[in-house]
Design an enzyme around this catalytic site. Structure first.
Site, PDB file in Angstrom:
ATOM      1  N   HIS A  35       0.802  -1.232   0.000  1.00 44.63           N
ATOM      2  CA  HIS A  35       0.000   0.000   0.000  1.00 44.63           C
ATOM      3  C   HIS A  35       0.829   1.273   0.000  1.00 44.63           C
ATOM      4  O   HIS A  35       0.272   2.352   0.188  1.00 44.63           O
ATOM      5  CB  HIS A  35      -0.918   0.049   1.221  1.00 44.63           C
ATOM      6  N   LYS A  55      -8.540  13.734   4.632  1.00 43.49           N
ATOM      7  CA  LYS A  55      -7.598  12.610   4.608  1.00 43.49           C
ATOM      8  C   LYS A  55      -6.599  12.837   5.735  1.00 43.49           C
ATOM      9  O   LYS A  55      -6.552  13.921   6.321  1.00 43.49           O
ATOM     10  CB  LYS A  55      -6.871  12.546   3.258  1.00 43.49           C
ATOM     11  N   ARG A  56      -5.780  11.805   6.036  1.00 38.97           N
ATOM     12  CA  ARG A  56      -4.741  12.004   7.048  1.00 38.97           C
ATOM     13  C   ARG A  56      -3.858  13.192   6.661  1.00 38.97           C
ATOM     14  O   ARG A  56      -3.660  13.461   5.483  1.00 38.97           O
ATOM     15  CB  ARG A  56      -3.874  10.735   7.177  1.00 38.97           C
ATOM     16  N   LYS A  72       0.616  14.564   1.035  1.00 35.92           N
ATOM     17  CA  LYS A  72      -0.772  14.819   0.607  1.00 35.92           C
ATOM     18  C   LYS A  72      -1.005  16.310   0.322  1.00 35.92           C
ATOM     19  O   LYS A  72      -1.990  16.699  -0.266  1.00 35.92           O
ATOM     20  CB  LYS A  72      -1.757  14.305   1.661  1.00 35.92           C
ATOM     21  N   THR A 110      -8.671   6.563  -1.737  1.00 34.34           N
ATOM     22  CA  THR A 110     -10.026   6.011  -1.868  1.00 34.34           C
ATOM     23  C   THR A 110     -11.060   7.103  -1.609  1.00 34.34           C
ATOM     24  O   THR A 110     -12.191   7.007  -2.074  1.00 34.34           O
ATOM     25  CB  THR A 110     -10.248   4.842  -0.891  1.00 34.34           C
ATOM     26  N   LYS A 157     -14.813   8.041  -3.330  1.00 35.21           N
ATOM     27  CA  LYS A 157     -16.050   8.333  -2.594  1.00 35.21           C
ATOM     28  C   LYS A 157     -16.629   9.675  -3.040  1.00 35.21           C
ATOM     29  O   LYS A 157     -17.836   9.813  -3.264  1.00 35.21           O
ATOM     30  CB  LYS A 157     -15.775   8.368  -1.080  1.00 35.21           C
TER      31      LYS A 157
HETATM   32  C1  26V Z   1       2.842   4.854   6.680  1.00 41.13           C
HETATM   33  C2  26V Z   1       3.839   5.635   7.197  1.00 41.13           C
HETATM   34  C3  26V Z   1       4.603   5.146   8.357  1.00 41.13           C
HETATM   35  C4  26V Z   1       5.881   5.885   8.592  1.00 41.13           C
HETATM   36  C5  26V Z   1       5.735   7.362   8.424  1.00 41.13           C
HETATM   37  C6  26V Z   1       5.177   7.741   7.102  1.00 41.13           C
HETATM   38  C7  26V Z   1       4.097   6.864   6.627  1.00 41.13           C
HETATM   39  C8  26V Z   1       3.338   7.272   5.577  1.00 41.13           C
HETATM   40  C9  26V Z   1       2.352   6.496   5.082  1.00 41.13           C
HETATM   41  C10 26V Z   1       2.094   5.280   5.619  1.00 41.13           C
HETATM   42  C11 26V Z   1       0.993   4.512   5.006  1.00 41.13           C
HETATM   43  C12 26V Z   1       1.153   3.035   4.989  1.00 41.13           C
HETATM   44  C13 26V Z   1       0.223   2.305   4.146  1.00 41.13           C
HETATM   45  C14 26V Z   1      -1.080   2.992   3.835  1.00 41.13           C
HETATM   46  O1  26V Z   1      -1.863   3.295   4.683  1.00 41.13           O
HETATM   47  N1  26V Z   1      -1.328   3.183   2.547  1.00 41.13           N
HETATM   48  C15 26V Z   1      -2.565   3.740   2.003  1.00 41.13           C
HETATM   49  O2  26V Z   1      -3.364   2.647   1.578  1.00 41.13           O
HETATM   50  C16 26V Z   1      -4.584   3.059   0.978  1.00 41.13           C
HETATM   51  C17 26V Z   1      -5.365   1.812   0.661  1.00 41.13           C
HETATM   52  O3  26V Z   1      -4.708   1.058  -0.305  1.00 41.13           O
HETATM   53  C18 26V Z   1      -4.297   3.893  -0.248  1.00 41.13           C
HETATM   54  O4  26V Z   1      -5.514   4.315  -0.814  1.00 41.13           O
HETATM   55  C19 26V Z   1      -3.445   5.094   0.104  1.00 41.13           C
HETATM   56  O5  26V Z   1      -3.085   5.783  -1.068  1.00 41.13           O
HETATM   57  C20 26V Z   1      -2.194   4.640   0.842  1.00 41.13           C
HETATM   58  O6  26V Z   1      -1.450   5.741   1.321  1.00 41.13           O
END
Ligand code: 26V
Length: 809
Positions: free
Chosen positions: A355, A543-544, A549, A651, A655
């Site tokens: 992801h 979003k987060r 972003k 996602t 929506k």
């Molecule tokens: C994790 C971390 C952890 C360390 C600090 C920075 C950081 C940044 C992002 C993440 C995200 C990890 C995986 C995640 O949540 N991905 C999201 O998954 C969604 C479902 O597939 C997707 O729609 C999003 O674009 C994606 O960011």
């Protein structure tokens, strides 16, 4: 003869007396909510039993979706909708003198996730059940979900989310399915019966208690299971299994350390304290989940050699990637299989979804930590790594100089993505562009070795929650126009495209949107005390909060408009309401500064006499699933403005599109596919492409300062930061300033600014022509069927899982 609603009134009243010993006039909305759930559960549980029995009798292959996150939100309304009972309950509640909406709002959001990844898992469960597919979730029953966000003086403040405070109505504790998970200790080997045997001693025993949540399919009597594990201590821990003394205080320490395992959901931030605990959580989920699955196989007397014919394990990112060594451990040590056999079974059973390609988000764990916490698992990972590196050496001479880069263990770190790829039969990305980046860049060498493993599965969202449930006005209108076939088959939404230029239909769409905007405006007034103009463009970014972003880019555009208004009070443009919802990880300082900035800009803009009639900025506190459900139906513009290549899919973009918002976005994630579907003329695309971003990064040729020096607008904006225009103690804004000008603007905010402003001008111009706007909006709704998670799940089922609805129904 009583009609359904009248019958239900009676049932609810009886249940109320039986459960609370209360009469109707004494009942609170909370009492009523619980009573509603209890009555619903009678039919849900009956179908649950039937579904389980059916899967047993038909010997159906089942998928288990392992995820550290399930962002369920509320279930009462979506369950009622799926049961085909929503209107009946609403009617009965009204007759009993209750406002159904308020009753449903008594449910606390189940916020067991951070963002997209967790919500995706929840949408997938809904689609699995709605397609009658044998599919279950495996997760953790965190005592506290993602923190509750308050905004105090413009700053984010985190409060614990004690979502279990009132009983969680949907769960059933299954003590009979308890398993034991072991941590720490030492491993000894012996040679017995011509085999090396491994003995685990002095470990800490943790009980894993499952709580099952029913997942109700859409009008099909299927009820699947989400199993959430809770960690508990065992009273006889020291007595039987430790050489340590068993005094009472020791016991209390032990009890505390065990209960911590399922206490908190960790925010997706690398700087969190207590990494050890997060790793323990991962193993806890994996070990408990796998043991319970193998137990069920044994009860059915299935030979372990055939595991992959009956079970498939999908891992949601690398967080559960310890399934690979844990399944090996169970097959080797508990089932007595040999390595090759166990390895074949494991790699035929596990499938991995990636992801993110962000380097800082790719998981690694110090090998010492894994060795200390799970000594046997560590030995297995070492062996997997050894064999993998050997095979690279022998079978891929051209990759010999890449072995260190590809190894599972290197520089004392364990690379979880490498473990997941090597240990699975399928690796998928979540949007076409993302999968291409995996194949061509981030996992290029792995793609050379295992090309057949890599596939794309573009994400999706459940149109039941994200259209039917949250936007009943639009749902009704669609059904009036094209019939209700879109409900079962979201692709049929395309049937409204011929109506896109029909004035009457356009008017009706505009009216629904306006209604939704009115409702959101009322909510905003109630919660933020800011009046917003319902005729303004509702411009939404939810979003987060993350650097990539680029909420910052959005803020820059707002400040730019603000300054233009000040310079020229007669400036003409359609009034806009900018709406933000976002949580920042508690340790992510930059993100928290951006929240403060949004609120500081809001303060100025919303109160300035020359500006406030044209611009409003609203930061809605505590963004979560139930808040998304209010905002999305009211949005005109969907902000999807990540730095190209960084957002795996997104996602929220899907929506918002499904609810008729037009996208302003970069060529990133699933935006690319939205553009392909609706055509360039029905989306506002801007900015660097992903290839351009890679090129700039590679050549190191970007100079953020040049953009500042050459663009007067950027100077004006940034100078406000240092000149303390927004607040007098704005250290935080200087930090943002430095990140852009001294750290060279990692996410290309300054670089994309001009192109973004231009795209926003097009938005304004287009909105003035309502006929054109509505046509585009309708085309977006019509093309959004592709993003129904039913489509995604059908693809997973056919291409990866090989699962089917049970034959006899
Ligand atoms: C994790 C971390 C952890 C360390 C600090 C920075 C950081 C940044 C992002 C993440 C995200 C990890 C995986 C995640 O949540 N991905 C999201 O998954 C969604 C479902 O597939 C997707 O729609 C999003 O674009 C994606 O960011």
């Amino acid at each position: 003869m009583k009609n359904q609603a009248e019958q239900l009134e009676q049932e609810l009243t009886e249940k109320l007396t039986l459960t609370f010993g209360k009469q109707l006039k004494e009942a609170t909305t909370k009492d009523m909510f619980q009573v509603v759930c209890l009555v619903m559960k009678e039919s849900i549980h009956a179908n649950w039993q039937k579904t389980k029995q059916l899967y047993r009798e038909t010997n159906s292959k089942q998928v288990y979706y392992f995820s550290m996150e399930f962002l369920l939100g509320r279930l009462v309304e979506s369950n009622l909708l799926n049961m085909g009972q929503l209107e009946t309950y609403q009617q009965a509640l009204r007759s009993l003198g209750f406002d159904p909406e308020r009753v449903f709002m008594e449910e606390h959001d189940a916020g067991l996730g951070n963002g997209g990844l967790g919500r995706l898992a929840a949408c997938f469960l809904d689609s699995l059940a709605s397609l009658q597919l044998p599919g279950n979730g495996m997760g953790i029953r965190y005592k506290y979900g993602l923190f509750q966000q308050k905004v105090v003086d413009g700053y984010q403040v985190e409060l614990p989310d004690y979502w279990l405070k009132d009983e969680y109505m949907w769960e059933t504790k299954r003590s009979d399915r308890t398993v034991e998970v072991r941590f720490g200790g030492t491993v000894e080997t012996s040679f017995e019966h011509h085999k090396l045997q491994f003995h685990h001693h002095d470990y800490e025993r943790v009980l894993a208690i499952p709580y099952d949540v029913p997942i109700v399919g859409f009008q099909n009597e299927t009820v699947n299971t989400l199993r959430l594990w809770s960690a508990e201590s065992t009273a006889n821990h020291f007595h039987f299994h430790s050489s340590r003394g068993h005094d009472y205080y020791h016991y209390l320490d032990y009890k505390r350390s065990v209960e911590k395992i399922s206490e908190f959901l960790y925010p997706d931030d690398s700087t969190y304290a207590g990494k050890v605990l997060r790793l323990k959580q991962q193993y806890f989920l994996v070990s408990a989940g796998l043991q319970s699955i193998l137990q069920q196989c044994k009860q059915k007397a299935l030979p372990m050699e055939q595991l992959s014919r009956h079970v498939v394990l999908q891992i949601n990112d690398t967080h559960p990637s310890l399934v690979v060594p844990e399944l090996m451990r169970l097959l080797l040590d508990e089932e007595g299989l040999g390595w090759d056999e166990a390895w074949a079974i494991t790699t035929e059973t596990v499938a991995y979804t990636n992801h993110t390609t962000l380097n800082e988000a790719l998981e690694t764990w110090p090998k010492d930590m894994i060795e200390m916490l799970f000594p046997r698992i560590y030995l297995i990972i070492e062996e997997i790594n050894e064999r993998f590196c050997q095979s690279l050496w022998h079978d891929y001479p051209e990759l010999r100089d890449k072995i260190a880069e590809l190894a599972i263990i290197s520089y004392d770190q364990i690379h979880m993505a490498h473990l997941a790829i090597v240990g699975s039969f399928s690796v998928n990305g979540v949007a076409e562009l993302h999968t291409r980046i995996l194949k061509e860049r981030v996992m290029k060498s792995f793609y050379t070795i295992f090309p057949e493993r890599f596939t794309n599965k573009t994400n999706g969202i459940t149109h039941r929650r994200w259209l039917m449930n949250c936007n009943p006005g639009l749902a009704r209108l669609l059904t009036e126009a094209i019939g209700d076939s879109w409900i079962k088959d979201a692709d049929r939404l395309a049937d409204i495209i011929p109506f896109s230029s029909d004035r009457g239909f356009q008017e009706a769409i505009a009216e629904v949107k306006h209604d939704n905007k009115k409702k959101l405006a009322a909510y905003i007034y109630q919660h933020a005390r800011i009046p917003v103009n319902e005729q303004s463009i509702f411009d939404v970014q939810i979003k987060r909060l993350h650097g990539y972003k680029r909420q910052l880019l959005n803020v820059f555009h707002i400040i730019h408009l603000y300054q233009r208004c000040l310079e020229n009070p007669a400036l003409e443009f359609t009034p806009r309401t900018f709406i933000f919802g976002a949580k920042a990880a508690p340790g992510y300082t930059f993100a928290k500064h951006v929240i403060k900035l949004i609120n500081a800009v809001a303060d100025k803009v919303n109160h300035h006499p020359l500006v406030k009639e044209k611009l409003k900025v609203i930061f809605l506190e505590n963004y979560q699933v139930s808040l998304a459900e209010r905002i999305i139906p009211a949005a005109d513009i969907s902000e999807q403005i990540s730095t190209a290549s960084k957002e795996a899919s997104g996602t929220g973009n899907m929506k918002l599109m499904m609810n008729g918002a037009l996208t302003i976005g970069t060529e990133d994630g699933a935006n690319v596919e939205i553009q392909q579907l609706v055509g360039e003329e029905n989306i506002f695309t801007f900015g660097l492409t992903s290839d351009e971003v890679f090129a700039l990064q590679q050549h190191g040729s970007y100079r953020a300062r040049d953009y500042y020096n050459q663009d007067r607008r950027l100077q004006q904006i940034l100078d406000l930061f240092v000149n303390e225009h927004f607040t007098s103690d704005d250290v935080e804004f200087k930090d943002i300033f430095y990140s852009l000008l001294y750290n060279n603007d990692e996410f290309f905010v300054l670089k994309d600014f001009d192109s973004y402003v231009h795209a926003q001008r097009c938005v304004d111009a287009t909105y003035r022509n309502q006929e054109k706007w509505l046509e585009k909006s309708i085309i977006n709704i019509g093309r959004s069927g592709t993003f129904a998670s039913d489509r995604t799940i059908r693809e997973y089922a056919a291409d990866i899982w090989n699962i089917h609805p049970p034959a006899s129904r």
